[in-house]
Design a protein around this motif. Structure first.
Motif, PDB file in Angstrom:
ATOM      1  N   GLY A   1       0.824  -1.190   0.000  1.00  0.00           N
ATOM      2  CA  GLY A   1       0.000   0.000   0.000  1.00  0.00           C
ATOM      3  C   GLY A   1       0.861   1.243   0.000  1.00  0.00           C
ATOM      4  O   GLY A   1       2.087   1.195  -0.127  1.00  0.00           O
TER       5      GLY A   1
ATOM      6  N   ARG B   1      -5.814   1.382  -4.510  1.00  0.00           N
ATOM      7  CA  ARG B   1      -5.025   0.178  -4.312  1.00  0.00           C
ATOM      8  C   ARG B   1      -4.822  -0.522  -5.646  1.00  0.00           C
ATOM      9  O   ARG B   1      -5.507  -0.227  -6.639  1.00  0.00           O
ATOM     10  CB  ARG B   1      -5.735  -0.787  -3.348  1.00  0.00           C
ATOM     11  CG  ARG B   1      -5.978  -0.225  -1.953  1.00  0.00           C
ATOM     12  CD  ARG B   1      -6.570  -1.308  -1.043  1.00  0.00           C
ATOM     13  NE  ARG B   1      -6.745  -0.818   0.315  1.00  0.00           N
ATOM     14  CZ  ARG B   1      -7.900  -0.784   0.963  1.00  0.00           C
ATOM     15  NH1 ARG B   1      -9.003  -1.207   0.354  1.00  0.00           N
ATOM     16  NH2 ARG B   1      -7.969  -0.344   2.201  1.00  0.00           N
TER      17      ARG B   1
ATOM     18  N   ARG C   1      -8.443  -8.819  -3.930  1.00  0.00           N
ATOM     19  CA  ARG C   1      -8.086  -7.545  -4.554  1.00  0.00           C
ATOM     20  C   ARG C   1      -8.867  -7.328  -5.848  1.00  0.00           C
ATOM     21  O   ARG C   1      -8.407  -6.638  -6.749  1.00  0.00           O
ATOM     22  CB  ARG C   1      -6.579  -7.481  -4.815  1.00  0.00           C
ATOM     23  CG  ARG C   1      -5.765  -7.433  -3.546  1.00  0.00           C
ATOM     24  CD  ARG C   1      -4.298  -7.143  -3.794  1.00  0.00           C
ATOM     25  NE  ARG C   1      -3.612  -6.938  -2.525  1.00  0.00           N
ATOM     26  CZ  ARG C   1      -3.517  -5.778  -1.900  1.00  0.00           C
ATOM     27  NH1 ARG C   1      -4.072  -4.699  -2.430  1.00  0.00           N
ATOM     28  NH2 ARG C   1      -2.891  -5.665  -0.756  1.00  0.00           N
TER      29      ARG C   1
END
Length: 649
Positions: free
Chosen positions: A31, A118, A107
């Motif tokens: 991140g 992200r 994700r």
């Protein structure tokens, strides 16, 4: 019409990525926080490599600022950023032989606004990331253009010196081409093309995510060039050598920014090619693909073939500058025109990279909102392929006055005029599709029809410039500025806005404000023509381009153009307001507000996480509006009508 797909039942238990760990382990979690310490770490490693190599080779000074910036700040630090946000995590584990982690799709998809910041593998999220990023760089490039027009409002030097002025229009053009038009089309296609194909995602989701994150790196490089000693790169977006070799340090920011943006384009294009070739739904033959898919197929071929050439041209400039080679130094046996040949062998196909996706968008919008099948569907697809082939045969028409071999002018003039034929086929096909259709002049249709009219003007002026005598007279005048803006603003930007408004309900699940959308169109249409049409006139009278001062006889026209350009810039405020307010408080959108037949409109708005609950079965052409019983696909337990039902209908 096929019924609307509902969300997967299993999605109720899928809530996105797990929460990050607490304590010091948070620093190791992918991140922005991990990127914050990996960027300086990689910068230090890159700088150390430079210092070590220069010490080992006996070069002095050991600490050489320009090479430190090139290797440490523009190469190693961006790699550190990508590693920090997690773009390489899966591949690194694979390369070092670590156990493969099972894919839990944590994700994939967006569950809050944070998921858009992200690394995300959902093509729909990536498409939105592309669009938001490119709109930011569009605003930045537009602001630079307004600064240019402020300087040109009257003769004499008002606000900037020559070098700063050159940097303003150079960065403006570079942002608009490399960071707005090309990636904005990629963003729209990222969202729409897999849905149109009946695919659950792109072929390489992780590569798709990586290709997006290269873009902000390239854009920040180009904008930050204003902050280095000597200012931004100031040799134009073309960066002609040997001028660009002897510019201040900002030039290497352009060289590397183009490399990062080009790498993003190639990754995206390869992904599109594999997706289109291998992931079409059953029954989706090439002759049943929507024209937007055809357009992105041909565009991706152009990108893969042509982009390495601009990468090579920028590497050669960097080598001449940093490593003291002599590719373009005529005094040492170099060939300056070689740069132009290499550059334009990419950059004229790049004009079609910036146009073909817009052709596809216009075809979708015009057919759906005219309620008519596309006229000459197969010829439209074949004309895209013809543009692909002919696009590589016309590059030297940019060099008619460069001093190249005179015998090359005539064949390049002929191929330039020939490429107008497949483009003309498309224009007449759109007009034939509109003819006697049941027209719905909603906002997307206004932008599509506006595109056709503006692109015809830009295309006609292109035919003039393709003729050697006229090109010699108008070369490096405002006639060229008018031409390129009618092609890329009136062509590319109009179709980008048509696509955003057309698929806005599908992307957001909300309906935009129609009155504000039409107001945005008319303000832009009027402001655009008031700004750029007079440039044809003063160009033929001798007004040169790329100058910060000019003859007072052009003062009144330039003041008029500058005022109109600020009017044009203000029209964007309406667009931003409409998008932001509609995303927050717009009316809920239907699954298929346009009653279109292509597959993306047969699922909910916004679509499910993995697009379809079941694999669609494609049974016909995507544009059979008004044909009784015709349908493009069968899904959700629906079935195609029998021949008896069609006859009885």
């Amino acid at each position: 019409m096929s019924s609307i797909a509902e969300h997967h039942e299993g999605q109720a238990t899928h809530h996105g990525p797990p929460p990050p760990p607490r304590g010091w382990r948070r620093l190791l979690y992918p991140g922005l926080l991990r990127a914050a310490w990996m960027v300086p770490l990689f910068f230090g490693l890159g700088s150390a490599i430079v210092v070590l190599c220069r010490w080992w080779g006996g070069w002095h000074p050991i600490w050489f600022g320009e090479i430190i910036v090139l290797i440490g700040a523009l190469t190693a630090a961006p790699i550190g950023f990508l590693a920090g946000i997690g773009a390489f995590d899966y591949w690194v584990r694979y390369c070092i032989g670590a156990p493969t982690e099972p894919e839990d799709h944590s994700r994939h998809g967006a569950y809050s606004w944070r998921d858009y910041f992200r690394v995300n593998t959902d093509h729909k999220v990536i498409g939105m990331q592309y669009l938001a990023t490119t709109i930011f760089f569009f605003l930045a490039g537009g602001l630079l253009a307004m600064l240019v027009r402020a300087e040109l409002a009257k003769p004499g030097m008002q606000f900037f010196d020559n070098q700063t002025y050159n940097g303003l229009f150079s960065v403006h053009a570079s942002l608009m081409i490399f960071l707005f038009v090309i990636p904005a089309f990629a963003g729209l296609a990222n969202f729409v093309v897999p849905l149109m194909l009946g695919a659950p995602d792109m072929a390489f989701p992780r590569l798709n995510a990586l290709s997006f994150w290269l873009l902000p790196i390239a854009g920040i490089m180009m904008l930050s060039s204003f902050l280095v000693p000597g200012g931004a790169f100031a040799a134009g977006w073309t960066g002609y050598a040997p001028l660009s070799v002897h510019q201040p340090m900002g030039t290497i920011f352009f060289n590397m920014g183009v490399q990062w943006a080009g790498a993003s384009s190639i990754m995206t294009a390869l992904n599109f090619l594999v997706t289109i070739i291998t992931m079409r739904a059953p029954g989706m033959t090439f002759w049943r693909m929507p024209l937007l898919v055809w357009a992105n197929f041909t565009t991706s071929l152009l990108v893969v073939i042509a982009t390495p050439f601009i990468a090579g041209s920028q590497f050669f400039v960097m080598f001449d500058r940093v490593m003291h080679t002599h590719f373009f130094d005529i005094g040492a046996g170099g060939y300056p025109l070689g740069y132009q040949h290499i550059f334009w062998f990419y950059s004229h196909p790049a004009v079609y990279i910036m146009m073909l996706p817009g052709f596809g968008i216009a075809s979708e919008v015009i057919s759906a909102l005219s309620r008519k099948p596309i006229f000459g569907y197969r010829l439209m697809a074949l004309s895209l392929m013809a543009i692909l082939v002919l696009g590589f045969s016309v590059w030297a028409h940019h060099m008619f006055v460069s001093g190249m071999a005179p015998w090359l002018r005539v064949p390049m003039m002929i191929t330039t005029l020939m490429i107008a034929v497949p483009t003309g086929i498309k224009v007449f096909s759109w007009l034939a599709t509109i003819w006697e259709g049941k027209l719905n002049f909603a906002t997307p249709m206004l932008w599509a029809v506006g595109f056709v009219s503006m692109f015809v003007i830009g295309g006609l002026s292109g035919i003039y410039l393709g003729a050697v005598p006229i090109d010699i007279h108008t070369s490096d005048t405002y006639f060229v500025v008018a031409h390129i803006h009618y092609v890329l603003f009136g062509g590319s930007l109009f179709t980008i806005f048509a696509g955003i408004y057309y698929w806005f309900p599908k992307m957001t699940g909300r309906q935009y404000n129609e009155k504000l959308g039409k107001l945005h169109f008319w303000l832009t249409f009027i402001g655009f023509n008031l700004t750029f049409f007079p440039m044809h006139l003063i160009g033929t009278q001798g007004m040169p381009r790329r100058v910060s001062d000019y003859d007072p006889q052009f003062g009144n026209w330039n003041l008029f153009i500058s005022v109109a350009s600020f009017f044009l810039g203000a029209s964007t405020i309406v667009f931003l307001y409409n998008m932001v307010i509609s995303m927050r408080r717009g009316a809920p959108a239907e699954a298929n507000p346009w009653r279109a037949l292509t597959l993306e409109w047969q699922v909910s708005s916004p679509p499910p996480i993995f697009n379809f609950d079941e694999i669609p079965q494609v049974v016909g052409n995507p544009y059979e509006y008004g044909v009784p019983g015709a349908r493009h696909a069968v899904l959700n337990g629906d079935r195609a009508p029998t021949e008896e039902e069609i006859r009885s209908h």
